[in-house]
Design a protein around this motif. Structure first.
Motif, PDB file in Angstrom:
ATOM      1  N   ASP A  99       0.827  -1.207   0.000  1.00 31.20           N
ATOM      2  CA  ASP A  99       0.000   0.000   0.000  1.00 31.20           C
ATOM      3  C   ASP A  99       0.862   1.258   0.000  1.00 31.20           C
ATOM      4  O   ASP A  99       1.415   1.649   1.030  1.00 31.20           O
ATOM      5  CB  ASP A  99      -0.927  -0.005   1.216  1.00 31.20           C
ATOM      6  N   GLY A 100       0.956   1.895  -1.170  1.00 29.98           N
ATOM      7  CA  GLY A 100       1.728   3.129  -1.295  1.00 29.98           C
ATOM      8  C   GLY A 100       0.964   4.369  -0.913  1.00 29.98           C
ATOM      9  O   GLY A 100       1.492   5.476  -1.009  1.00 29.98           O
ATOM     10  N   THR A 164       6.394  -0.801  -1.814  1.00 34.40           N
ATOM     11  CA  THR A 164       6.267   0.480  -1.132  1.00 34.40           C
ATOM     12  C   THR A 164       6.185   0.226   0.380  1.00 34.40           C
ATOM     13  O   THR A 164       7.189   0.210   1.063  1.00 34.40           O
ATOM     14  CB  THR A 164       5.023   1.254  -1.627  1.00 34.40           C
ATOM     15  N   ASN A 165       4.976   0.016   0.880  1.00 38.12           N
ATOM     16  CA  ASN A 165       4.752  -0.438   2.255  1.00 38.12           C
ATOM     17  C   ASN A 165       4.100  -1.817   2.148  1.00 38.12           C
ATOM     18  O   ASN A 165       2.934  -1.923   1.762  1.00 38.12           O
ATOM     19  CB  ASN A 165       3.814   0.507   3.006  1.00 38.12           C
ATOM     20  N   THR A 166       4.857  -2.861   2.446  1.00 37.15           N
ATOM     21  CA  THR A 166       4.400  -4.231   2.190  1.00 37.15           C
ATOM     22  C   THR A 166       4.294  -4.973   3.513  1.00 37.15           C
ATOM     23  O   THR A 166       5.273  -5.041   4.263  1.00 37.15           O
ATOM     24  CB  THR A 166       5.382  -4.954   1.255  1.00 37.15           C
ATOM     25  N   PHE A 167       3.124  -5.532   3.795  1.00 37.59           N
ATOM     26  CA  PHE A 167       2.949  -6.109   5.130  1.00 37.59           C
ATOM     27  C   PHE A 167       1.844  -7.162   5.167  1.00 37.59           C
ATOM     28  O   PHE A 167       0.943  -7.182   4.330  1.00 37.59           O
ATOM     29  CB  PHE A 167       2.627  -5.009   6.147  1.00 37.59           C
ATOM     30  N   ILE A 168       1.964  -8.035   6.162  1.00 38.80           N
ATOM     31  CA  ILE A 168       0.940  -9.032   6.463  1.00 38.80           C
ATOM     32  C   ILE A 168      -0.110  -8.373   7.348  1.00 38.80           C
ATOM     33  O   ILE A 168       0.231  -7.640   8.288  1.00 38.80           O
ATOM     34  CB  ILE A 168       1.561 -10.250   7.163  1.00 38.80           C
ATOM     35  N   LEU A 169      -1.380  -8.612   7.070  1.00 39.82           N
ATOM     36  CA  LEU A 169      -2.471  -7.997   7.828  1.00 39.82           C
ATOM     37  C   LEU A 169      -2.681  -8.671   9.181  1.00 39.82           C
ATOM     38  O   LEU A 169      -2.269  -9.812   9.405  1.00 39.82           O
ATOM     39  CB  LEU A 169      -3.762  -8.053   7.017  1.00 39.82           C
ATOM     40  N   ASN A 170      -3.337  -7.947  10.067  1.00 41.50           N
ATOM     41  CA  ASN A 170      -3.613  -8.436  11.421  1.00 41.50           C
ATOM     42  C   ASN A 170      -4.425  -9.722  11.430  1.00 41.50           C
ATOM     43  O   ASN A 170      -5.295  -9.946  10.583  1.00 41.50           O
ATOM     44  CB  ASN A 170      -4.394  -7.382  12.207  1.00 41.50           C
ATOM     45  N   GLY A 171      -4.122 -10.550  12.432  1.00 51.46           N
ATOM     46  CA  GLY A 171      -4.929 -11.713  12.735  1.00 51.46           C
ATOM     47  C   GLY A 171      -5.595 -11.515  14.078  1.00 51.46           C
ATOM     48  O   GLY A 171      -5.862 -10.381  14.480  1.00 51.46           O
ATOM     49  N   THR A 172      -5.805 -12.589  14.821  1.00 52.88           N
ATOM     50  CA  THR A 172      -6.541 -12.495  16.088  1.00 52.88           C
ATOM     51  C   THR A 172      -5.818 -13.133  17.272  1.00 52.88           C
ATOM     52  O   THR A 172      -6.298 -13.041  18.410  1.00 52.88           O
ATOM     53  CB  THR A 172      -7.920 -13.167  15.952  1.00 52.88           C
ATOM     54  N   SER A 173      -4.680 -13.759  17.060  1.00 54.11           N
ATOM     55  CA  SER A 173      -4.027 -14.524  18.132  1.00 54.11           C
ATOM     56  C   SER A 173      -3.170 -13.632  19.037  1.00 54.11           C
ATOM     57  O   SER A 173      -2.489 -12.725  18.573  1.00 54.11           O
ATOM     58  CB  SER A 173      -3.147 -15.619  17.532  1.00 54.11           C
ATOM     59  N   SER A 174      -3.201 -13.929  20.313  1.00 47.15           N
ATOM     60  CA  SER A 174      -2.350 -13.231  21.284  1.00 47.15           C
ATOM     61  C   SER A 174      -1.036 -13.992  21.452  1.00 47.15           C
ATOM     62  O   SER A 174      -0.911 -15.152  21.034  1.00 47.15           O
ATOM     63  CB  SER A 174      -3.052 -13.140  22.632  1.00 47.15           C
ATOM     64  N   ILE A 259      15.725   2.374  -2.581  1.00 49.34           N
ATOM     65  CA  ILE A 259      14.522   3.171  -2.333  1.00 49.34           C
ATOM     66  C   ILE A 259      14.009   2.944  -0.910  1.00 49.34           C
ATOM     67  O   ILE A 259      14.224   1.881  -0.327  1.00 49.34           O
ATOM     68  CB  ILE A 259      13.395   2.824  -3.337  1.00 49.34           C
ATOM     69  N   PRO A 260      13.319   3.940  -0.333  1.00 52.73           N
ATOM     70  CA  PRO A 260      12.726   3.742   0.998  1.00 52.73           C
ATOM     71  C   PRO A 260      11.518   2.825   0.919  1.00 52.73           C
ATOM     72  O   PRO A 260      10.664   2.977   0.040  1.00 52.73           O
ATOM     73  CB  PRO A 260      12.323   5.162   1.407  1.00 52.73           C
ATOM     74  N   ALA A 261      11.451   1.867   1.830  1.00 50.96           N
ATOM     75  CA  ALA A 261      10.332   0.923   1.832  1.00 50.96           C
ATOM     76  C   ALA A 261      10.036   0.480   3.260  1.00 50.96           C
ATOM     77  O   ALA A 261      10.942   0.339   4.080  1.00 50.96           O
ATOM     78  CB  ALA A 261      10.656  -0.290   0.960  1.00 50.96           C
ATOM     79  N   ASN A 262       8.766   0.292   3.534  1.00 50.27           N
ATOM     80  CA  ASN A 262       8.332  -0.253   4.823  1.00 50.27           C
ATOM     81  C   ASN A 262       8.168  -1.760   4.727  1.00 50.27           C
ATOM     82  O   ASN A 262       7.654  -2.272   3.726  1.00 50.27           O
ATOM     83  CB  ASN A 262       6.974   0.327   5.216  1.00 50.27           C
ATOM     84  N   VAL A 263       8.593  -2.451   5.773  1.00 46.43           N
ATOM     85  CA  VAL A 263       8.190  -3.840   5.963  1.00 46.43           C
ATOM     86  C   VAL A 263       7.241  -3.860   7.154  1.00 46.43           C
ATOM     87  O   VAL A 263       7.195  -2.912   7.933  1.00 46.43           O
ATOM     88  CB  VAL A 263       9.398  -4.770   6.224  1.00 46.43           C
ATOM     89  N   GLY A 264       6.490  -4.928   7.315  1.00 49.68           N
ATOM     90  CA  GLY A 264       5.603  -4.960   8.460  1.00 49.68           C
ATOM     91  C   GLY A 264       4.835  -6.251   8.589  1.00 49.68           C
ATOM     92  O   GLY A 264       4.651  -6.985   7.615  1.00 49.68           O
ATOM     93  N   GLN A 265       4.406  -6.513   9.801  1.00 47.85           N
ATOM     94  CA  GLN A 265       3.564  -7.666  10.087  1.00 47.85           C
ATOM     95  C   GLN A 265       3.139  -7.600  11.543  1.00 47.85           C
ATOM     96  O   GLN A 265       3.761  -6.915  12.352  1.00 47.85           O
ATOM     97  CB  GLN A 265       4.319  -8.976   9.853  1.00 47.85           C
ATOM     98  N   PRO A 266       2.084  -8.298  11.901  1.00 50.79           N
ATOM     99  CA  PRO A 266       1.835  -8.576  13.312  1.00 50.79           C
ATOM    100  C   PRO A 266       2.738  -9.740  13.715  1.00 50.79           C
ATOM    101  O   PRO A 266       3.419 -10.322  12.869  1.00 50.79           O
ATOM    102  CB  PRO A 266       0.358  -8.968  13.328  1.00 50.79           C
TER     103      PRO A 266
END
Length: 278
Positions: A99-100, A164-174, A259-266
């Protein structure tokens, strides 16, 4: 390097960042990690469950899977994900996007480097491959439209499809849910660097701060641990996804420069993965 993959943590998040950053907190955290790891025993080796924390933990998805979803490699048939739209490529609890358009994020922009507006691109939905990141040239080769994913470091490079900003979406586990299912495993609090072959998805990444998990509890710190595996295979082995999505900033190097890029995940739990240690 597109053949090996490269991504390094960034030090800034735009001009505003320099006004907001708390240097003391970063220094305190760095010293805490160093002190913790100084007295840590060497990690055990073998195949075991691993829990990977959020934010920069997403570097594994970025490298081992994200590059393989760029049309730069897909259009030439060099990606393990080529021709797999509509197929199950991950566990049914895994969804991921690029998501850019995110406001004020490190990898965001209004338009890409070909003048196409950026957008939110759904890559994987409930384990099903839904799309790629596409630039105009490779889009013509593939017979699809650009997804606003053409990027380059400067005028010295030809633009091509990039994250751009590439990440795994939220789940529900603690975290407690994840730990309760692990008798012997590794908790990776902070990931380090690594390498990947985008044509196969084979990777190895170091764990900068890691701990043993014994009978559902995080116990002593361990050092020298690496995660060794294959991106497409690991996607199928994610059996729990947390609810604490966060982003990490870095610089991504490829054929069109850095290039600047975001990584991400829960936080995620991998059912089993090869851990390199002693």
């Amino acid at each position: 390097d597109m053949q090996t993959g490269s991504y390094r943590p960034g030090a800034a998040k735009g001009f505003e960042f320099f006004k907001e950053i708390d240097i003391k907190s970063y220094a305190k955290e760095a010293s805490r990690i160093a002190k913790t790891m100084l007295g840590a025993k060497y990690a055990p080796s073998g195949k075991m469950p691993v829990i990977i924390e959020n934010e920069f933990g997403g570097v594994i998805f970025h490298e081992a899977c994200g590059h393989g979803l760029e049309a730069t490699s897909v259009a030439k048939g060099l990606s393990v994900f080529a021709g797999k739209i509509g197929e199950q490529v991950a566990s049914s609890i895994v969804s991921a996007v690029d998501d850019g358009t995110l406001s004020n994020e490190w990898g965001s922009s209004n338009i890409d480097d070909e003048g196409t507006p950026t957008r939110r691109n759904l890559l994987i939905e409930n384990g099903i491959l839904k799309g790629y990141m596409v630039d105009k040239l490779n889009g013509r080769r593939m017979g699809v439209e650009s997804t606003g994913s053409a990027r380059r470091e400067s005028y010295k490079y030809a633009p091509t499809s990039r994250m751009t900003n590439t990440f795994i979406l939220n789940g529900t586990s603690s975290l407690e849910d994840m730990l309760s299912n692990v008798e012997n495993g590794i908790y990776a609090k902070y990931m380090g660097g690594g390498s990947v072959n985008p044509s196969t998805g084979d990777f190895n990444f170091s764990i900068m701060e890691g701990y043993l998990i014994k009978n559902g509890k995080i116990t002593e710190p361990v050092r020298g641990a690496t995660l060794i595996g294959n991106g497409p295979e690991i996607l199928h082995k994610i059996d729990m996804v947390g609810d604490n999505l966060a982003h990490g900033q870095g610089m991504c190097g490829s054929v069109s420069g850095s290039i600047p890029a975001n990584v991400g995940q829960p936080r995620i739990k991998i059912k089993d993965i090869v851990v390199g240690g002693r």
